[in-house]
Design a protein around this motif. Structure first.
Motif, PDB file in Angstrom:
ATOM      1  N   LEU A   1       0.823  -1.204   0.000  1.00 30.53           N
ATOM      2  CA  LEU A   1       0.000   0.000   0.000  1.00 30.53           C
ATOM      3  C   LEU A   1       0.860   1.258   0.000  1.00 30.53           C
ATOM      4  N   ASN A   2       2.035   1.198   0.600  1.00 28.66           N
ATOM      5  CA  ASN A   2       2.954   2.342   0.530  1.00 28.66           C
ATOM      6  C   ASN A   2       3.448   2.546  -0.904  1.00 28.66           C
ATOM      7  N   ASP A   3       3.650   1.445  -1.638  1.00 27.72           N
ATOM      8  CA  ASP A   3       4.020   1.561  -3.054  1.00 27.72           C
ATOM      9  C   ASP A   3       2.871   2.176  -3.853  1.00 27.72           C
ATOM     10  N   VAL A   4       1.638   1.735  -3.559  1.00 25.23           N
ATOM     11  CA  VAL A   4       0.461   2.314  -4.202  1.00 25.23           C
ATOM     12  C   VAL A   4       0.372   3.802  -3.881  1.00 25.23           C
ATOM     13  N   LEU A   5       0.645   4.134  -2.632  1.00 19.52           N
ATOM     14  CA  LEU A   5       0.616   5.530  -2.192  1.00 19.52           C
ATOM     15  C   LEU A   5       1.630   6.371  -2.962  1.00 19.52           C
ATOM     16  N   ASN A   6       2.818   5.829  -3.164  1.00 13.92           N
ATOM     17  CA  ASN A   6       3.853   6.558  -3.906  1.00 13.92           C
ATOM     18  C   ASN A   6       3.409   6.840  -5.343  1.00 13.92           C
ATOM     19  N   ILE A   7       2.746   5.874  -5.956  1.00 12.73           N
ATOM     20  CA  ILE A   7       2.261   6.078  -7.325  1.00 12.73           C
ATOM     21  C   ILE A   7       1.210   7.185  -7.352  1.00 12.73           C
ATOM     22  N   LEU A   8       0.286   7.169  -6.401  1.00 12.37           N
ATOM     23  CA  LEU A   8      -0.780   8.173  -6.363  1.00 12.37           C
ATOM     24  C   LEU A   8      -0.236   9.561  -6.049  1.00 12.37           C
ATOM     25  N   GLN A   9       0.852   9.626  -5.289  1.00 10.73           N
ATOM     26  CA  GLN A   9       1.461  10.919  -4.989  1.00 10.73           C
ATOM     27  C   GLN A   9       2.243  11.470  -6.173  1.00 10.73           C
ATOM     28  N   LYS A  10       2.759  10.573  -6.993  1.00 15.32           N
ATOM     29  CA  LYS A  10       3.597  10.996  -8.110  1.00 15.32           C
ATOM     30  C   LYS A  10       2.795  11.276  -9.370  1.00 15.32           C
ATOM     31  N   TYR A  11       1.683  10.549  -9.561  1.00 17.58           N
ATOM     32  CA  TYR A  11       0.902  10.679 -10.790  1.00 17.58           C
ATOM     33  C   TYR A  11      -0.533  11.095 -10.471  1.00 17.58           C
ATOM     34  N   ASN A  12      -1.120  11.842 -11.385  1.00 20.34           N
ATOM     35  CA  ASN A  12      -2.507  12.266 -11.241  1.00 20.34           C
ATOM     36  C   ASN A  12      -3.422  11.152 -11.739  1.00 20.34           C
ATOM     37  N   LEU A  13      -3.607  10.152 -10.914  1.00 20.68           N
ATOM     38  CA  LEU A  13      -4.423   8.996 -11.266  1.00 20.68           C
ATOM     39  C   LEU A  13      -5.488   8.765 -10.205  1.00 20.68           C
ATOM     40  N   TYR A  14      -6.581   8.134 -10.627  1.00 23.54           N
ATOM     41  CA  TYR A  14      -7.595   7.657  -9.706  1.00 23.54           C
ATOM     42  C   TYR A  14      -7.367   6.160  -9.505  1.00 23.54           C
ATOM     43  N   LEU A  15      -7.978   5.629  -8.440  1.00 23.39           N
ATOM     44  CA  LEU A  15      -7.732   4.228  -8.104  1.00 23.39           C
ATOM     45  C   LEU A  15      -9.028   3.521  -7.723  1.00 23.39           C
ATOM     46  N   VAL A  16      -9.236   2.347  -8.306  1.00 28.04           N
ATOM     47  CA  VAL A  16     -10.315   1.453  -7.891  1.00 28.04           C
ATOM     48  C   VAL A  16      -9.675   0.247  -7.215  1.00 28.04           C
TER      49      VAL A  16
ATOM     50  N   VAL B   1      -8.415   1.194   1.048  1.00 24.88           N
ATOM     51  CA  VAL B   1      -8.762   2.592   0.767  1.00 24.88           C
ATOM     52  C   VAL B   1      -8.594   3.449   2.023  1.00 24.88           C
ATOM     53  N   ARG B   2      -9.021   2.929   3.163  1.00 28.98           N
ATOM     54  CA  ARG B   2      -8.893   3.674   4.425  1.00 28.98           C
ATOM     55  C   ARG B   2      -7.422   3.974   4.727  1.00 28.98           C
ATOM     56  N   TYR B   3      -6.554   3.009   4.498  1.00 31.64           N
ATOM     57  CA  TYR B   3      -5.115   3.208   4.733  1.00 31.64           C
ATOM     58  C   TYR B   3      -4.583   4.344   3.862  1.00 31.64           C
ATOM     59  N   LEU B   4      -4.990   4.369   2.612  1.00 36.16           N
ATOM     60  CA  LEU B   4      -4.516   5.405   1.686  1.00 36.16           C
ATOM     61  C   LEU B   4      -5.048   6.785   2.076  1.00 36.16           C
ATOM     62  N   VAL B   5      -6.306   6.836   2.498  1.00 38.39           N
ATOM     63  CA  VAL B   5      -6.886   8.112   2.923  1.00 38.39           C
ATOM     64  C   VAL B   5      -6.179   8.622   4.178  1.00 38.39           C
ATOM     65  N   GLN B   6      -5.898   7.717   5.097  1.00 40.01           N
ATOM     66  CA  GLN B   6      -5.191   8.102   6.330  1.00 40.01           C
ATOM     67  C   GLN B   6      -3.785   8.628   6.058  1.00 40.01           C
ATOM     68  N   HIS B   7      -3.244   8.285   4.892  1.00 40.60           N
ATOM     69  CA  HIS B   7      -1.897   8.727   4.536  1.00 40.60           C
ATOM     70  C   HIS B   7      -1.907   9.828   3.481  1.00 40.60           C
TER      71      HIS B   7
ATOM     72  N   LYS C   1      -6.717  11.918  -1.277  1.00 43.22           N
ATOM     73  CA  LYS C   1      -8.088  12.416  -1.230  1.00 43.22           C
ATOM     74  C   LYS C   1      -9.068  11.283  -1.524  1.00 43.22           C
ATOM     75  N   ALA C   2     -10.110  11.219  -0.722  1.00 40.28           N
ATOM     76  CA  ALA C   2     -11.095  10.155  -0.872  1.00 40.28           C
ATOM     77  C   ALA C   2     -11.794  10.200  -2.229  1.00 40.28           C
ATOM     78  N   THR C   3     -11.857  11.380  -2.838  1.00 40.56           N
ATOM     79  CA  THR C   3     -12.528  11.508  -4.141  1.00 40.56           C
ATOM     80  C   THR C   3     -11.770  10.807  -5.263  1.00 40.56           C
ATOM     81  N   ARG C   4     -10.521  10.444  -5.019  1.00 39.51           N
ATOM     82  CA  ARG C   4      -9.722   9.754  -6.026  1.00 39.51           C
ATOM     83  C   ARG C   4      -9.819   8.234  -5.902  1.00 39.51           C
ATOM     84  N   LEU C   5     -10.566   7.765  -4.898  1.00 38.93           N
ATOM     85  CA  LEU C   5     -10.564   6.342  -4.579  1.00 38.93           C
ATOM     86  C   LEU C   5     -11.973   5.749  -4.612  1.00 38.93           C
ATOM     87  N   ARG C   6     -12.037   4.484  -4.975  1.00 43.70           N
ATOM     88  CA  ARG C   6     -13.274   3.712  -4.889  1.00 43.70           C
ATOM     89  C   ARG C   6     -12.938   2.304  -4.438  1.00 43.70           C
TER      90      ARG C   6
END
Length: 235
Positions: free
Chosen positions: A134-149, A180-186, A189-194
């Motif tokens: 999830l930290n790797d996923v977090l790094n991708i979301l911080q680096k790129y303007n992407l949404y995640l399902v 998703v909760r882990y990513l939001v806590q770190h 934005k919740a609007t980028r996640l489903r």
């Protein structure tokens, strides 16, 4: 000769039945599979049935080691780079390659991880390896303007291991929600996640062996462009 027309007519009816049966079968085949086959026969790609995702809107999911970078669009090149980065992160975290898989297409990037690697058996409690992923996923979301399902999947036998879940719907949903909760806590934005639950309705292969069951017990992270907000991305 008086009865020869009956034979010809019977052949005609049989051919028409075969034709309509073929049309019905083609109508039942997922669009991504048909487009993958079309790409194969047109010489535009290398079709690999193991690389087609049954839960992706992906028209022709390709394993990153088989992509022809010279023929990719700008979007595909970007997603290919993200897939490669994910692979490097997972290797750096010593995540077993047998427990993960990464693929890319023109819409997004799919990371598939066995649930046994990410969560404790029969539960939605993250393992240490799961937190690394999830930290790797977090790094991708911080680096790129992407949404995640985040797609949660379970396997019928999992409920026997306890955990207090009424069905695999609750279990797979709890796992997707936990990620998703882990990513939001770190900071994401919740609007980028489903978060989506599939229970045991989308197996990758029949659960005939422990290995195939492990593949079906999985969590999928599908990174996609913000403008692509369709049902197909969830499916």
């Amino acid at each position: 000769m008086s009865g020869s027309w009956k034979v010809a007519y019977a052949d005609f009816v049989t051919a028409m039945m075969a034709f309509f049966l073929l049309m019905w079968v083609l109508n039942m085949v997922p669009p991504e599979t048909k487009q993958g086959l079309a790409s194969y026969f047109s010489g535009e790609g290398t079709f690999d049935s193991s690389s087609v995702s049954p839960v992706s809107n992906n028209p022709f999911v390709q394993r990153t080691d088989k992509i022809d970078t010279l023929k990719m669009t700008e979007a595909e090149s970007s997603h290919y780079a993200i897939a490669q980065l994910l692979n490097k992160m997972l290797m750096a975290d010593a995540v077993p390659q047998s427990a993960t898989g990464v693929s890319a297409d023109d819409v997004g990037v799919l990371l598939r991880v066995n649930s046994s690697t990410t969560f404790l058996p029969g539960s939605a409690e993250l393992t240490d390896t799961g937190k690394k992923i999830l930290n790797d996923v977090l790094n991708i979301l911080q680096k790129y303007n992407l949404y995640l399902v985040v797609r949660g999947h379970a396997e019928p036998g999992e409920l026997k291991q306890g955990g207090g879940y009424a069905s695999n719907w609750e279990l797979s949903g709890a796992r997707a929600a936990a990620a998703v909760r882990y990513l939001v806590q770190h900071g994401v934005k919740a609007t980028r996640l489903r978060a989506v639950a599939y229970a045991d309705t989308r197996p990758l292969e029949p659960s005939l062996t422990p290995g195939s069951s492990a593949k079906n017990r999985r969590v999928e992270f599908y990174f996609h462009r913000p403008e692509v907000m369709s049902y197909g991305v969830v499916y």
